[in-house]
Design an enzyme around this catalytic site. Structure first.
Site, PDB file in Angstrom:
ATOM      1  N   GLU A  14     107.548 -63.963 -42.702  1.00 20.23           N
ATOM      2  CA  GLU A  14     107.878 -65.389 -42.744  1.00 20.23           C
ATOM      3  C   GLU A  14     106.773 -66.224 -42.105  1.00 20.23           C
ATOM      4  O   GLU A  14     106.367 -67.259 -42.645  1.00 20.23           O
ATOM      5  CB  GLU A  14     109.205 -65.654 -42.019  1.00 20.23           C
ATOM      6  CG  GLU A  14     110.397 -64.954 -42.638  1.00 20.23           C
ATOM      7  CD  GLU A  14     110.685 -63.571 -42.063  1.00 20.23           C
ATOM      8  OE1 GLU A  14     111.866 -63.170 -42.072  1.00 20.23           O
ATOM      9  OE2 GLU A  14     109.742 -62.885 -41.590  1.00 20.23           O
TER      10      GLU A  14
ATOM     11  N   CYS B 123     110.411 -66.166 -35.832  1.00 20.35           N
ATOM     12  CA  CYS B 123     110.219 -66.806 -37.137  1.00 20.35           C
ATOM     13  C   CYS B 123     111.089 -68.053 -37.261  1.00 20.35           C
ATOM     14  O   CYS B 123     110.647 -69.076 -37.792  1.00 20.35           O
ATOM     15  CB  CYS B 123     110.517 -65.828 -38.266  1.00 20.35           C
ATOM     16  SG  CYS B 123     109.233 -64.561 -38.436  1.00 20.35           S
TER      17      CYS B 123
ATOM     18  N   GLU C 289     101.902 -55.039 -39.446  1.00 18.47           N
ATOM     19  CA  GLU C 289     102.098 -54.410 -38.146  1.00 18.47           C
ATOM     20  C   GLU C 289     100.774 -54.000 -37.512  1.00 18.47           C
ATOM     21  O   GLU C 289      99.733 -53.975 -38.168  1.00 18.47           O
ATOM     22  CB  GLU C 289     103.006 -53.182 -38.290  1.00 18.47           C
ATOM     23  CG  GLU C 289     104.413 -53.546 -38.700  1.00 18.47           C
ATOM     24  CD  GLU C 289     105.340 -52.360 -38.831  1.00 18.47           C
ATOM     25  OE1 GLU C 289     106.541 -52.608 -38.994  1.00 18.47           O
ATOM     26  OE2 GLU C 289     104.890 -51.194 -38.764  1.00 18.47           O
TER      27      GLU C 289
ATOM     28  N   ASN D 254     104.980 -58.646 -43.858  1.00 23.41           N
ATOM     29  CA  ASN D 254     104.781 -58.262 -42.467  1.00 23.41           C
ATOM     30  C   ASN D 254     103.541 -57.391 -42.339  1.00 23.41           C
ATOM     31  O   ASN D 254     103.233 -56.578 -43.207  1.00 23.41           O
ATOM     32  CB  ASN D 254     106.029 -57.612 -41.854  1.00 23.41           C
ATOM     33  CG  ASN D 254     106.513 -56.369 -42.559  1.00 23.41           C
ATOM     34  OD1 ASN D 254     106.591 -56.310 -43.782  1.00 23.41           O
ATOM     35  ND2 ASN D 254     106.880 -55.362 -41.780  1.00 23.41           N
TER      36      ASN D 254
ATOM     37  N   CYS E 162     105.226 -61.213 -38.576  1.00 23.93           N
ATOM     38  CA  CYS E 162     106.292 -61.142 -39.570  1.00 23.93           C
ATOM     39  C   CYS E 162     105.892 -61.843 -40.866  1.00 23.93           C
ATOM     40  O   CYS E 162     105.067 -62.762 -40.863  1.00 23.93           O
ATOM     41  CB  CYS E 162     107.561 -61.799 -39.024  1.00 23.93           C
ATOM     42  SG  CYS E 162     108.213 -61.055 -37.523  1.00 23.93           S
TER      43      CYS E 162
ATOM     44  N   CYS F  36     113.793 -63.325 -37.883  1.00 19.80           N
ATOM     45  CA  CYS F  36     113.947 -63.056 -36.451  1.00 19.80           C
ATOM     46  C   CYS F  36     113.845 -64.363 -35.667  1.00 19.80           C
ATOM     47  O   CYS F  36     113.535 -65.425 -36.224  1.00 19.80           O
ATOM     48  CB  CYS F  36     112.875 -62.061 -35.996  1.00 19.80           C
ATOM     49  SG  CYS F  36     111.213 -62.768 -35.875  1.00 19.80           S
TER      50      CYS F  36
END
Length: 160
Positions: free
Chosen positions: A75, A115, A64, A62, A73, A112
């Site tokens: 993934e 993703c 940010e 990830n 993210c 999430c």
């Protein structure tokens, strides 16, 4: 009126030692990626590794950003990198691990919603399932045979 029921089914492994060798190695790559996460705001680090049909493993963590919607993210970093660097190569498996800096994460942490939708696109594109293995920093590991198990009413291009 009618009532429908949708269920999900997972295989649960109680420790990394129980995993098949190839999945253990893939999860170790996800752990390695997790350690490279840029998570100064959430303090929640996620690593992902995808195993391609040609034997290559692609990692993501990830990333940010102070403008929160601008981050990405792990993934999606991994799957988008695989799609960009190896177009047309099937994704067989994805391993995901997540860890909070300030507490232990012992429950398996799935992708999430954004993703899940992105992984669904790749399953549709390759016309085949992607095994998804996920865990916290320690503890049980869940295996889903396909993203459709995690997102059964998936929105895909057939609706367009």
């Amino acid at each position: 009126m009618e009532h429908i029921s949708i269920t999900s089914s997972f295989t649960v492994y109680h420790s990394l030692d129980e995993l098949p060798v190839d999945v253990y190695e893939l999860m170790q790559k996800a752990v390695e990626a997790r350690k490279k996460a840029y998570a100064p705001y959430s303090k929640f680090r996620v690593g992902a590794a995808v195993l391609l049909d040609n034997g290559i493993t692609v990692q993501g963590s990830n990333q940010e950003n102070a403008a929160f919607p601008s981050g990405l993210c792990a993934e999606r970093v991994a799957i988008f990198h695989a799609g960009a660097a190896y177009p047309g190569i099937k994704i067989n498996k994805m391993a995901i691990t997540a860890a909070a800096d300030e507490k232990e994460t012992t429950s398996p942490i799935p992708p999430c919603g954004a993703c899940r939708q992105s992984i669904a696109e790749y399953e549709m594109k390759q016309q085949g399932p992607i095994e998804i293995w996920f865990m916290g920093s320690t503890g049980k590991i869940y295996c889903s045979a396909s993203l459709q198990n995690l997102l059964p009413l998936v929105f895909d291009s057939s609706y367009l």
